[in-house]
Enzyme design. Structure first.
Site, PDB file in Angstrom:
ATOM      1  N   LYS A 156     100.971  14.983 -87.340  1.00 20.03           N
ATOM      2  CA  LYS A 156     101.636  16.106 -88.006  1.00 20.03           C
ATOM      3  C   LYS A 156     101.277  16.190 -89.487  1.00 20.03           C
ATOM      4  O   LYS A 156     101.154  17.275 -90.034  1.00 20.03           O
ATOM      5  CB  LYS A 156     103.160  16.035 -87.819  1.00 20.03           C
ATOM      6  CG  LYS A 156     103.596  16.367 -86.392  1.00 20.03           C
ATOM      7  CD  LYS A 156     105.095  16.678 -86.279  1.00 20.03           C
ATOM      8  CE  LYS A 156     105.401  17.182 -84.854  1.00 20.03           C
ATOM      9  NZ  LYS A 156     106.792  17.594 -84.649  1.00 20.03           N
ATOM     10  N   LYS A 164      98.475  17.989 -76.254  1.00 19.76           N
ATOM     11  CA  LYS A 164      99.841  18.225 -75.797  1.00 19.76           C
ATOM     12  C   LYS A 164     100.306  19.651 -76.110  1.00 19.76           C
ATOM     13  O   LYS A 164     100.073  20.149 -77.197  1.00 19.76           O
ATOM     14  CB  LYS A 164     100.753  17.223 -76.527  1.00 19.76           C
ATOM     15  CG  LYS A 164     102.212  17.274 -76.154  1.00 19.76           C
ATOM     16  CD  LYS A 164     103.020  16.292 -77.008  1.00 19.76           C
ATOM     17  CE  LYS A 164     103.713  16.964 -78.195  1.00 19.76           C
ATOM     18  NZ  LYS A 164     104.795  17.887 -77.816  1.00 19.76           N
ATOM     19  N   LYS A 180     105.916  23.001 -79.314  1.00 15.55           N
ATOM     20  CA  LYS A 180     106.593  24.148 -79.909  1.00 15.55           C
ATOM     21  C   LYS A 180     105.916  24.561 -81.204  1.00 15.55           C
ATOM     22  O   LYS A 180     105.872  25.731 -81.548  1.00 15.55           O
ATOM     23  CB  LYS A 180     108.050  23.786 -80.230  1.00 15.55           C
ATOM     24  CG  LYS A 180     108.975  23.829 -79.042  1.00 15.55           C
ATOM     25  CD  LYS A 180     110.423  23.617 -79.505  1.00 15.55           C
ATOM     26  CE  LYS A 180     110.977  22.307 -79.014  1.00 15.55           C
ATOM     27  NZ  LYS A 180     111.012  21.261 -80.017  1.00 15.55           N
TER      28      LYS A 180
END
Ligand code: ATP
Ligand code: MG
Length: 332
Positions: free
Chosen positions: A112, A195, A198
């Site tokens: 991230k 993956k 969201k």
């Protein structure tokens, strides 16, 4: 009944199909046999930038999706993380026993922060795993049902629980991770080796629970496959088809083998059309139920408040012991 804890971030206005298959389906099953706590982890969501008005709305929407997907808010404790102050309080204590190097090895943080760049990456994102450890340990949790991507965080939680216990005396239950192997990781339809998330930059390969059927249909029909043409489950060489088969098999409740048989000698188009039907059949009723629940926000808020009180009474007990063990002077 043994304790179970899990949660999801209200980081979008809908959950994605990986959240449903990798986590929610499993929760629904396990809530029968466990004393289950399901949280909407808004404090985790703000570790990346969120619009305040949307965050509030998405928190309600996430709660509605839990219920619509089959979480029973009178049997399970379904609540909003920030309503229970003990989460942030225990997270601080856990920060003080976590190594900087140890936290630096968390792959979710690496992924991230890489995506966002160093300037947008916050200390909050770095401390995400210790907050998650606090979530779990506050409830003396025995099992944590999550997707594969959260395994490393649950392992850190186990390490921190054991470390705290040996340093300060037995305080926390050391939790087990519960991951269903076949459905542990659902992949992005446009990028079937990463993956589904969201917070993906592009939504082209993300199936949202609350999308209109027409939108979902387009995405499935455009899903990346391969040039081979055969409907065969081969994760390594045919990741796109393998992903479609996994989703299909779970939602339809049939084996991958029987789908391979059914679609043998037919093209990917047929497989995708079949999947479109199954996805619609699963999510049409959920979408309607979510809408009903959102039409009465006062009732939803009331439910969340009642459950937050239940959660707080368990969490505060653990927090008080932890504070005492560490040597913090009791207040009045
Ligand atoms: P974000 O991109 O904001 O991190 P997310 O889609 O990864 O969102 P989370 O709220 O982080 O969702 O995770 C909620 C739960 O869903 C966790 O148990 C996680 O392991 C599971 N999960 C998330 N994505 C997938 C996926 N693609 N396949 C299976 N399980 C998943
Ligand atoms: Mg995530």
């Amino acid at each position: 009944k043994s304790r179970l804890y899990s949660g999801m971030q209200p980081s979008a206005d809908s959950l994605q199909i990986g959240n449903y298959i990798g986590a929610l389906l499993n929760w629904k099953e396990l809530q029968q046999s466990h004393d289950a706590f399901f949280s909407i982890v808004d404090l985790h969501a703000i570790t990346v930038a969120q619009d305040p008005a949307k965050l509030r709305e998405n928190t309600r929407r996430t709660a509605a999706q839990y219920i619509a997907a089959g979480i029973d808010p009178s049997a399970s404790t379904l609540y909003v993380q920030s309503h229970v102050a003990a989460h942030a309080q225990l997270a601080w204590i856990l920060n003080t026993i976590t190594g900087f190097g140890e936290a630096s090895r968390m792959t979710q943080f690496k992924d991230k922060s890489l995506k966002q760049g160093a300037d947008a990456t916050t200390v909050g994102l770095f401390a995400y795993p210790t907050l998650m450890a606090a979530d779990i340990l506050l409830y003396q949790t025995s099992i944590v049902p999550v997707g594969e991507d959260q395994r490393q965080h649950v392992e850190l939680t186990r390490d921190l629980a054991a470390r705290f216990n040996s340093r300060f005396g037995d305080t926390f239950t050391v939790p087990e991770v519960a991951i269903v192997k076949e459905t542990a990781k659902i992949y992005d339809l446009q990028n079937p080796t990463s993956k589904m998330s969201k917070s993906a930059e592009s939504h082209a390969g993300v199936i949202w629970l609350l999308d209109e059927p027409g939108v979902t249909k387009k995405k499935i029909m455009r899903a990346v496959t391969d040039a081979d043409g055969g409907v065969v489950f081969d994760r390594e060489n045919k990741p796109g088809v393998a992903n479609l088969l996994t989703i299909y098999s779970v939602l339809a409740g049939v084996s991958v083998q029987s789908l391979e048989d059914e679609y043998a000698g037919r093209g990917y188009g047929d497989l995708k059309k079949g999947l479109v039907e199954v996805v619609a059949g699963t999510f049409d009723p959920i979408r309607l139920r979510v809408q009903e629940l959102l039409d009465d926000p006062a009732e939803l808020d009331r439910l969340l408040a009642v459950n937050a009180e239940k959660a707080a009474s368990v969490a505060n007990e653990t927090l008080a012991v932890a504070y005492d063990r560490v040597g913090l002077l009791p207040g009045r």
